[in-house]
Design an enzyme around this catalytic site. Structure first.
Site, PDB file in Angstrom:
ATOM      1  N   SER A   1       0.830  -1.211   0.000  1.00  0.00           N
ATOM      2  CA  SER A   1       0.000   0.000   0.000  1.00  0.00           C
ATOM      3  C   SER A   1       0.857   1.251   0.000  1.00  0.00           C
ATOM      4  O   SER A   1       1.966   1.266   0.539  1.00  0.00           O
ATOM      5  CB  SER A   1      -0.884  -0.024   1.258  1.00  0.00           C
ATOM      6  OG  SER A   1      -1.479   1.221   1.458  1.00  0.00           O
TER       7      SER A   1
ATOM      8  N   TYR B   1      -1.907  -0.735  10.863  1.00  0.00           N
ATOM      9  CA  TYR B   1      -2.162  -1.313   9.522  1.00  0.00           C
ATOM     10  C   TYR B   1      -0.993  -0.977   8.596  1.00  0.00           C
ATOM     11  O   TYR B   1      -0.395  -1.871   7.983  1.00  0.00           O
ATOM     12  CB  TYR B   1      -3.475  -0.782   8.932  1.00  0.00           C
ATOM     13  CG  TYR B   1      -3.536  -1.003   7.443  1.00  0.00           C
ATOM     14  CD1 TYR B   1      -3.254   0.044   6.556  1.00  0.00           C
ATOM     15  CD2 TYR B   1      -3.814  -2.256   6.917  1.00  0.00           C
ATOM     16  CE1 TYR B   1      -3.255  -0.167   5.185  1.00  0.00           C
ATOM     17  CE2 TYR B   1      -3.821  -2.470   5.548  1.00  0.00           C
ATOM     18  CZ  TYR B   1      -3.535  -1.417   4.689  1.00  0.00           C
ATOM     19  OH  TYR B   1      -3.515  -1.626   3.330  1.00  0.00           O
TER      20      TYR B   1
ATOM     21  N   LYS C   1       2.255  -3.346   6.728  1.00  0.00           N
ATOM     22  CA  LYS C   1       2.651  -3.372   5.305  1.00  0.00           C
ATOM     23  C   LYS C   1       4.159  -3.124   5.184  1.00  0.00           C
ATOM     24  O   LYS C   1       4.857  -3.776   4.407  1.00  0.00           O
ATOM     25  CB  LYS C   1       1.879  -2.319   4.493  1.00  0.00           C
ATOM     26  CG  LYS C   1       0.403  -2.641   4.318  1.00  0.00           C
ATOM     27  CD  LYS C   1       0.185  -3.979   3.615  1.00  0.00           C
ATOM     28  CE  LYS C   1      -1.282  -4.309   3.443  1.00  0.00           C
ATOM     29  NZ  LYS C   1      -1.513  -5.649   2.875  1.00  0.00           N
TER      30      LYS C   1
HETATM   31  C1  WQD Z   1      -9.589   9.181   1.401  1.00  0.00           C
HETATM   32  C2  WQD Z   1      -9.891  10.637   1.683  1.00  0.00           C
HETATM   33  C3  WQD Z   1     -10.332  11.176   3.971  1.00  0.00           C
HETATM   34  C4  WQD Z   1     -14.124   9.085   4.345  1.00  0.00           C
HETATM   35  C5  WQD Z   1      -6.853   4.186   3.177  1.00  0.00           C
HETATM   36  C6  WQD Z   1      -5.697   3.335   3.596  1.00  0.00           C
HETATM   37  C7  WQD Z   1      -4.969   2.834   2.378  1.00  0.00           C
HETATM   38  C8  WQD Z   1      -5.945   2.111   1.505  1.00  0.00           C
HETATM   39  C9  WQD Z   1      -7.085   3.053   1.113  1.00  0.00           C
HETATM   40  C10 WQD Z   1      -5.943  -0.240   2.017  1.00  0.00           C
HETATM   41  C11 WQD Z   1      -9.221  11.136   2.955  1.00  0.00           C
HETATM   42  C12 WQD Z   1     -11.543  11.458   3.091  1.00  0.00           C
HETATM   43  C13 WQD Z   1     -12.939   9.582   3.828  1.00  0.00           C
HETATM   44  C14 WQD Z   1     -15.149   9.997   4.732  1.00  0.00           C
HETATM   45  C15 WQD Z   1     -13.782  11.831   4.030  1.00  0.00           C
HETATM   46  N1  WQD Z   1      -6.474   0.978   2.176  1.00  0.00           N
HETATM   47  N2  WQD Z   1     -12.787  10.928   3.669  1.00  0.00           N
HETATM   48  N3  WQD Z   1     -14.931  11.331   4.536  1.00  0.00           N
HETATM   49  O1  WQD Z   1      -7.226   7.054   4.128  1.00  0.00           O
HETATM   50  O2  WQD Z   1      -6.476   7.655   1.745  1.00  0.00           O
HETATM   51  O3  WQD Z   1      -6.359   5.309   2.505  1.00  0.00           O
HETATM   52  O4  WQD Z   1      -7.706   3.463   2.329  1.00  0.00           O
HETATM   53  O5  WQD Z   1      -5.024  -0.554   1.350  1.00  0.00           O
HETATM   54  O6  WQD Z   1      -3.948   1.965   2.802  1.00  0.00           O
HETATM   55  O7  WQD Z   1      -4.803   4.146   4.340  1.00  0.00           O
HETATM   56  O8  WQD Z   1      -8.567   6.337   2.091  1.00  0.00           O
HETATM   57  O9  WQD Z   1     -10.944   6.479   1.494  1.00  0.00           O
HETATM   58  O10 WQD Z   1     -10.312   6.429   3.969  1.00  0.00           O
HETATM   59  O11 WQD Z   1      -9.863   8.466   2.623  1.00  0.00           O
HETATM   60  O12 WQD Z   1     -13.616  13.052   3.880  1.00  0.00           O
HETATM   61  O13 WQD Z   1     -16.243   9.611   5.225  1.00  0.00           O
HETATM   62  O14 WQD Z   1     -11.292  10.786   1.879  1.00  0.00           O
HETATM   63  O15 WQD Z   1     -10.177  12.226   4.928  1.00  0.00           O
HETATM   64  O16 WQD Z   1      -8.793  12.455   2.731  1.00  0.00           O
HETATM   65  P1  WQD Z   1      -7.122   6.705   2.683  1.00  0.00           P
HETATM   66  P2  WQD Z   1      -9.997   6.865   2.575  1.00  0.00           P
END
Ligand code: WQD
Length: 344
Positions: A129, A154, A158
């Site tokens: 990741s 998490y 990785k």
């Molecule tokens: C993306 C953006 C949130 C939800 C994670 C893991 C990564 C991979 C993908 C596994 C951020 C914003 C989110 C919400 C929001 N997972 N958001 N409101 O954190 O980039 O990555 O998931 O492999 O390893 O770290 O993904 O989709 O959680 O967030 O504003 O209800 O969307 O703040 O900026 P992230 P995400």
């Protein structure tokens, strides 16, 4: 005609795993699924069989169970490679329950590596990741961007997993390991038959958006709009899950052509960054609907901005993403509104 190469796919009933199994079959491989269904539903297997017209060998096994894993490997003497997806992957949950993440994600990997060694299997594609980069100093990130201190257990699993694989390659001197560093997988198969099945309240942005659009969630909270970015919201590299699945086939083909042991990492993204609000507005536009959202406080641990430099995968794997954000958001909505039925 090369024989249909048997590939063991751990976590093959999961979100990325199921899409990869479809692409493996399309590419002439024979995937064998190992999954304990903790993070998927059995009817996903029926959907994959519908989609591909192939019956799939599935073994309901916990990858930490050394004896059960060995029994599966004994059933298939011609396995030519392993794709290891099986792991827990919710960042927030890992902070609440670190031991679950360290024990499951690391034990399952060592069990799989031991079984591969026992059965002289030389090719591993590992699901890593972009989390390993933490908050990068410079974007886009390349594969030589320094690995940062993890911001969650998490992410730490990785980083440690990559180190375990590297150490095994150097000791074993016959393994070809490919570490695929995913950016943000989104979307669903265009058929609407398979897609993401988040357990409980989605942590990730796009499933939260689709569930809000469907009325399952009241409204989306955008976690902060006071960051130093184009519109104040976080920037990520969102990649269509079908493109991500195809990268695994490209990685297998590449590994099979290596004539000496190696351990290589590849960024698997689109090479473009999109902000949270750009995703929200694109979702509304491409699906012709209004999304109920508000701006809320920042979420701790969020990286301000990250997206991939993808030249290495393009050159070595002859792979690059082809599907755009609008397609991914249309496919996500199609899956949410037409595809998810609990058929158990
Ligand atoms: C993306 C953006 C949130 C939800 C994670 C893991 C990564 C991979 C993908 C596994 C951020 C914003 C989110 C919400 C929001 N997972 N958001 N409101 O954190 O980039 O990555 O998931 O492999 O390893 O770290 O993904 O989709 O959680 O967030 O504003 O209800 O969307 O703040 O900026 P992230 P995400």
């Amino acid at each position: 005609m090369s024989s249909k190469k048997e590939i063991l796919v751990t976590g093959g009933a999961g979100y990325i795993g199921s899409h990869t199994v479809v692409e493996l079959i399309e590419a002439g491989y024979t995937p064998i699924i190992l999954d304990d269904f903790r993070n998927s539903q059995k009817w996903i297997i029926d959907r994959i069989e519908d989609l591909t017209g192939n019956s799939i060998q599935v073994h309901e096994v916990d990858c930490c169970d050394e004896v059960a894993v060995e029994e599966v490997f004994n059933l298939y003497p011609n396995i030519s490679g392993v794709i290891h997806f099986a792991a827990d992957k919710a960042v927030g949950e890992s902070v609440q329950n670190p031991l679950k993440y360290y024990s499951n994600n690391l034990s399952s990997l060592t069990v799989i590596l031991k079984a591969m060694d026992n059965h002289d299997i030389k090719t591993l594609v590992f699901s890593s990741s972009c989390t390993v980069y933490g908050e990068p100093e410079k974007i886009p990130v390349t594969e030589s961007t320094p690995i940062k201190e993890a911001t969650s257990p998490y992410g730490d699993t990785k980083i440690i997993s990559e180190r375990i694989i590297k150490a095994e390659v150097d000791a074993n001197k016959s393994l070809n390991a490919i570490l695929l560093r995913y950016f943000n997988p989104i979307g669903a198969h265009p058929s609407g038959k398979i897609g993401e099945l988040p357990q409980g309240i989605p942590n990730n942005l796009v499933p939260y958006i689709t569930q809000t659009a469907k009325g399952i969630r009241e409204e989306l909270t955008v976690f902060g709009n006071d960051y130093d970015t184009v519109d104040g919201t976080n920037v990520r590299d969102y990649i269509h899950v079908v493109d991500l699945a195809k990268a695994h086939v490209a990685a297998l083909d590449y590994a099979n052509n290596q004539n000496e042991y190696s351990c290589e990492a590849f960024n698997i993204g689109t090479g473009k960054g999109s902000s949270v609000l750009e995703i929200v507005h694109a979702f509304e536009k491409v699906n012709n609907l209004k999304l109920n959202y508000k701006i809320g406080p920042r979420r701790s641990g969020d990286v301000v901005a990250i997206y991939a430099e993808v030249d290495k995968a393009k050159k070595a794997l002859n792979w690059s993403s082809e599907l755009d954000i609008d397609t991914a958001l249309k496919d996500s909505w199609n899956w949410e509104s037409n595809g998810i039925h609990n058929e158990d």
